[in-house]
Design a protein around this motif. Structure first.
Motif, short mmCIF file in Angstrom:
data_model
loop_
_atom_site.label_atom_id
_atom_site.label_comp_id
_atom_site.label_asym_id
_atom_site.label_seq_id
_atom_site.Cartn_x
_atom_site.Cartn_y
_atom_site.Cartn_z
N LYS A 66 0.90 -1.58 0.35
CA LYS A 66 -0.44 0.01 -0.18
C LYS A 66 0.74 1.04 0.18
N LEU A 69 2.42 1.08 -3.32
CA LEU A 69 1.33 1.31 -4.55
C LEU A 69 0.04 2.53 -4.71
N ALA A 113 -3.06 4.28 -4.45
CA ALA A 113 -5.15 3.89 -4.74
C ALA A 113 -4.68 3.02 -5.57
N ASP A 114 -3.19 2.78 -6.26
CA ASP A 114 -3.79 1.53 -6.95
C ASP A 114 -3.69 0.22 -6.13
N PHE A 115 -3.56 -0.07 -5.10
CA PHE A 115 -2.53 -1.05 -4.33
C PHE A 115 -3.88 -2.31 -4.35
N PRO A 163 -6.00 -2.29 -7.45
CA PRO A 163 -6.23 -2.78 -8.93
C PRO A 163 -5.40 -3.83 -9.49
N VAL A 164 -3.98 -3.30 -8.56
CA VAL A 164 -2.89 -3.90 -9.12
C VAL A 164 -2.62 -5.63 -8.35
N GLU A 196 -5.30 -6.84 -7.46
CA GLU A 196 -6.44 -7.92 -8.72
C GLU A 196 -5.80 -8.16 -10.33
N THR A 237 3.58 -0.92 -13.48
CA THR A 237 2.58 -2.02 -12.86
C THR A 237 1.63 -2.56 -13.47
N LEU A 250 -0.78 -2.29 -14.47
CA LEU A 250 -2.04 -1.75 -14.82
C LEU A 250 -1.30 -0.76 -16.05
N ASP A 251 -0.09 -1.28 -15.97
CA ASP A 251 0.96 -0.59 -17.84
C ASP A 251 0.06 -1.74 -19.10
N GLY A 281 5.13 -5.53 -13.26
CA GLY A 281 5.92 -4.92 -12.61
C GLY A 281 6.74 -5.34 -12.86
#
Length: 385
Positions: A124, A127, A129-131, A133-134, A136, A367, A369-370, A374
């Motif tokens: 956390k 990351l 706020a991305d914790f 979704p990453v 997941e 991450t 999300l890209d 990661g």
């Protein structure tokens, strides 16, 4: 094999993994003992096993037990299936469900996201706020990416060659050499495009790390932690004169054959043989692998605080080791496939404290999300005196 028989086989293999066995080795040994199983059977069982490893905590909560049976009940429940239709006891199906078996329970955030409790806080912190979704994203299988070998072809021609063999691949925006395979991924390794060196299997973020280094033809590059040599090949494809080094040379055993297939030359160095004079020294350091947990999910559960402490000491040592190998005016690059700040930004901050004559000229955290794994990378140069 029937779908029910595949689930039964997966249960046995998951139990072996939970007991301490290596999942890959368990699958290999199972396949050798059960030669009646076809390629589709083996692939389906493998998918069951690795999905269960990725989602160990949530599947256990949904299935009511952290056992192979419990995890497969949880997997079916998560997929919206009725476990009772699979757990029938008929033929080679798993035994029927007992009364109350498979009753789901409420989950904590860490269980829902399949994260070890002790890693929630540091992830956390790294990351923000991305914790969620990453984490997941790390619960699901990774996409298959290819790197187009610019020493032999370009992206358009590589796509055409793959399409001729029924492999559909689309350009990915994270790297100009990247293709994401959307159909026919299991055929890639046997395809002519792969066998002739037009493409290599390589994660898109790994390719983007190389892109960030600004390599130009003729540069003298030392890949200090080369491993299997994937980034050495990418660097050589850009025209660099690459020397590959690894503390365990056996990791580079396949590199000569891979380089020959790719049409590039890479000089392998024995441990202790690295010398100065390189325009760029690149260290993709040993790390937790937290950015690649969807590819190697066993690492998520094997990692301990003690092991993380050890890795951080190794990383700092490698950064100190490579400084003398950089030529005047040259650069140093550090990378990990980690999401943890201790292994990434904190290492570079500590490096600057130990070596004040350097400055960071480029830095990026990738991450899932890209789109890919990661990764973290920092590119440093010496300050002018």
């Amino acid at each position: 094999m029937t779908p029910e028989a595949r689930v039964a086989a997966a249960i046995d293999l998951i139990d072996l993994w939970l007991g301490g066995a290596n999942a890959e080795q368990a699958l290999t040994h199972w396949a050798r003992r059960n030669r009646y199983a076809g390629s589709k059977d083996r692939a389906a069982i493998r998918d069951h096993v690795f999905d269960a490893i990725r989602c160990r905590r949530s599947f256990a909560a949904l299935g009511g037990a952290e056992t192979g049976r419990g995890l497969m009940i949880g997997a079916l429940t998560a997929a919206g299936c009725d476990p009772g239709e699979v757990f029938t006891g008929q033929g080679y199906a798993p035994a029927p469900l007992a009364p109350g078996e498979g009753e789901a329970r409420a989950m904590s955030e860490a269980e829902r996201l399949d994260c070890p409790d002790w890693l929630v806080a540091p992830l956390k912190d790294a990351l923000g706020a991305d914790f969620a979704p990453v984490m997941e994203a790390l619960r699901h299988r990774a996409p298959v990416f290819l790197r187009v070998n610019l020493a032999r072809t370009d992206r358009a021609q590589a796509r055409e060659a793959l399409a001729e063999e029924g492999i559909v691949a689309t350009p990915h925006p994270l790297s100009p050499t990247a293709l994401e395979v959307t159909e026919g991924a299991r055929r890639v390794a046997q395809s002519r495009a792969y066998q002739s060196g037009l493409v290599e299997l390589q994660d898109v973020a790994s390719q983007a790390v190389v892109d960030l280094l600004g390599v130009t033809p003729g540069m003298r590059v030392l890949d200090y932690c080369a491993g299997g040599g994937g980034k050495s090949l990418a660097l050589a494809a850009l025209g660099a004169a690459v020397s590959a080094h690894d503390s365990e040379p056996r990791r580079m055993a396949d590199l000569p054959a891979r380089a020959a297939r790719a049409g590039v030359e890479i000089d392998r160095l024995a441990p202790g043989a690295a010398r100065g004079g390189h325009d760029l020294v690149f260290a993709d350091a040993p790390c937790s692998g937290s950015g690649a947990w969807r590819r190697a999910p066993q690492g998520k559960w094997d990692l301990t605080l003690e092991r993380l402490d050890e890795l951080c000491r190794i990383q700092a040592g490698i950064l100190n080791e490579i400084v003398p190998f950089v030529a005047p005016g040259g650069g140093l690059a550090y990378a990990t496939c980690s999401l943890l700040a201790r292994e990434n930004q904190a290492q570079i901050t500590a490096f600057h404290a130990r070596h004040p004559g350097w400055k960071t000229v480029a830095e990026r955290q990738f991450t899932p999300l890209d789109g890919g794994d990661g990764f973290y990378v920092a590119h440093l140069t010496r300050l002018e005196k």
